[in-house]
Design an enzyme around this catalytic site. Structure first.
Site, PDB file in Angstrom:
ATOM      1  N   LYS A  53       0.794  -1.226   0.000  1.00 22.79           N
ATOM      2  CA  LYS A  53       0.000   0.000   0.000  1.00 22.79           C
ATOM      3  C   LYS A  53       0.826   1.275   0.000  1.00 22.79           C
ATOM      4  O   LYS A  53       0.385   2.283  -0.533  1.00 22.79           O
ATOM      5  CB  LYS A  53      -0.908   0.014   1.230  1.00 22.79           C
ATOM      6  N   GLU A  89      -1.730  -2.465   9.639  1.00 19.13           N
ATOM      7  CA  GLU A  89      -1.116  -1.600   8.629  1.00 19.13           C
ATOM      8  C   GLU A  89      -1.996  -0.369   8.365  1.00 19.13           C
ATOM      9  O   GLU A  89      -1.491   0.736   8.149  1.00 19.13           O
ATOM     10  CB  GLU A  89      -0.871  -2.406   7.343  1.00 19.13           C
ATOM     11  N   HIS A 125      -1.995   4.482   9.279  1.00 19.18           N
ATOM     12  CA  HIS A 125      -2.408   5.641   8.484  1.00 19.18           C
ATOM     13  C   HIS A 125      -3.247   6.638   9.281  1.00 19.18           C
ATOM     14  O   HIS A 125      -3.580   7.700   8.780  1.00 19.18           O
ATOM     15  CB  HIS A 125      -3.252   5.199   7.281  1.00 19.18           C
TER      16      HIS A 125
END
Lengths: 360, 360
Positions: free
Chosen positions: A154, A225, A229
């Site tokens: 990503k 993960e 963000h």
């Protein structure tokens, strides 16, 4: 096209679902899979049903499992599988619970040893340590692997790390397809296509919804993960969170996490394909880990100006009933096939999903 | 990629807008164009602005202009330009009104004579006589043309006619990209992409809206071709209609024509790319020749079943402000570039838009 023999590194949610989806695709044969503890290799084709049945439900995530060890580059991949959230229930956990699996200390090396007979390798590993996937690619290159490697990473910055290794990959004969899941991946391709009405693209907005109740256990690595963000978190802090801290964070948000301006590689992948500037790409979305309903509709909006001076927005929408797994694994295997065609045509190096589009 | 030198056959609405859009694309140089009366060739690049200014407004359609002559295969292309609705206002009409144009009786042959220095040829000709484009392709092949030919044809049956000539095209070194406008073309690619959530596609529905008030004069050939899709009409009857009959038909419908179950090549183009069965593709739409507003939103809906058993519909929508010309010419030039890459890689034969997608 001749049959494609492929391997999957990592048998968390994405890895296992990729094996499952491959059974619906023509010309794909799964010949190898590995996790932290073990490896299963059969060049005539794995018994995917048996492998899925054996690994289903004996995978979970502990606090330590989301954290690749520092010695990840030398441990033969144990930490890789670990990073994928494979919880060890003693000696019999994960792939070695399958009658096709055998224990190993060096799962990735074991697959590299057999890679002459493998056309493509799908890296179904979260990439919390952000040079982890580039380093795995390097190890295949060092072994002179000639074939396709494909990931569903990503982070934008990883693309640069792969590019920095492009000469090594080319020398080996590797076609590396990066960011080829849902987003980046499926939706990156959609943005490249939707841009074709325009002579100038002003903005690409990618907005995703994922409902992950029943897939939560299998996708803890991915959730971790994503947490990186969130405002106030980054890759390091997310990696260091205990499982209890993650649960507390999720509780705090009633199970629904909303993300804005994520560092998603769609931006650099669209720029390298000449579609628009990276800074004009915005990615966000909503993750609900307590419902399988999507909390919002996954949409790609491409705004641009036509040759005749009109400004408009083309949109691509995924039906809410299509799961994250369906939208990751179908495209990933599709891009894998496209990668193999390129590899057989002698096109080596680093490719993004939009590079595999017609190249309008 | 090196610069691409391309020619346009036909300077009706689509041909002229293609020349215009090409100025916004990198790496494309227009070096030749022709219509019924004339040809303009400059291997250093045509002055597109001058050509457009000179041909704009001196093109219209008379009753006889939509009808290719029977001797179309031997007349050097005069009928081709005629079929594109180029009205002759005496000796000075069409491309020869440009200072770059020169009169000729054999425009297509003149371009074939120069084709060694042409990488791609866009056939911007309506295809009322349905083997017309395949026959033009054959003429290029007979002259041993090595390069790309691309059309924006609509009829499913033409694909078979091109396939029947595939060996001839391959021997010559031609990469023929067929049906590469908006639909088929842009929307065919969108359907191929939208299908990636699914392991089985049940239905593809393509529904288009076109508002063509200001473009009507330039696109009479296209309108006539659309009329052939109406209930009670076919290619022959549409071809034989006088201009007055067409106007009467349009009056009868208050300028708005609605089409269902059109014979559009999206069906065979998706089937040949392995996306779904041709019979599961449905194309329809609404054409309004009295407004520039689209009478309906152009939408591609792909319904399928995911690997995990859900049935859903992914959709791709074009903004209503994007004109037919923007949606034809951007993708057409994009597919042309993809065709050139394939041609240079030695991939000859017949390709549809979905064949140029990643090939998921």
């Amino acid at each position: 096209m001749d049959d494609i023999r492929f391997a999957v590194l990592g048998t968390g949610g994405i890895g296992r679902r990729t094996l499952e989806v491959s059974q619906h695709k023509d010309g794909l044969t799964a010949v190898a899979a590995c996790d932290r503890n073990g490896v299963a290799i059969d060049h005539d084709g794995l018994d995917v049903d048996e492998l899925l049945a054996a690994t289903e439900g004996n995978i979970a995530s502990g606090p330590e499992d989301g954290v690749p060890d520092d010695d990840v580059a030398t441990d033969g991949g144990a930490a890789a599988a670990k990073a994928d959230g494979v919880k060890q229930h003693g000696e019999e956990a994960g792939i070695i619970a399958s009658e096709q699996g055998k224990p190993t200390e060096t799962p990735i090396d074991d697959i590299i040893d057999e890679s002459d007979a493998i056309d493509a390798v799908l890296l179904a590993l979260p990439n919390l340590e952000h040079d982890f996937i580039p380093r795995v690619a390097e190890r295949f290159a060092e072994a002179d692997y000639e074939g396709v490697m494909i990931d569903v990473l990503k982070r934008s910055r990883v693309i640069g790390m792969l590019d920095a290794r492009e000469e090594t990959l080319k020398e080996s004969g590797i076609t590396f397809v990066c960011g080829a899941g849902a987003t980046p991946g499926f939706l990156t391709g959609a943005a490249a296509l939707a841009a074709q009405s325009f002579v100038e693209v002003e903005e690409v907005e990618i907005w995703w919804g994922v409902g992950l109740k029943s897939g939560y256990e299998d996708n803890r690595g991915t959730v971790r993960e994503d947490i990186a963000h969130l405002d106030g978190y980054d890759i390091e802090t997310a990696r260091e969170m205990s499982e209890a801290e993650i649960e507390a964070l999720i509780d705090e948000h009633d199970g629904v996490l909303e993300f804005h301006d994520m560092e998603h590689a769609d931006d650099v992948l669209l720029e390298r394909a000449g579609i628009c500037d990276a800074e004009d790409v915005h990615v966000g979305g909503v993750l609900d880990v307590r419902s399988d309903e999507k909390p919002t509709t996954t949409t790609v909006s491409v705004t641009g100006t036509t040759f005749d001076g009109e400004t408009g927005t083309n949109t691509f929408e995924l039906d809410d009933v299509t799961s994250m797994e369906a939208n990751v694994n179908g495209p990933a295997l599709g891009y894998l096939k496209a990668g193999v065609r390129n590899n057989r045509a002698g096109h080596y190096g680093v490719f993004g999903p939009a590079d595999l589009m017609p190249g309008f």
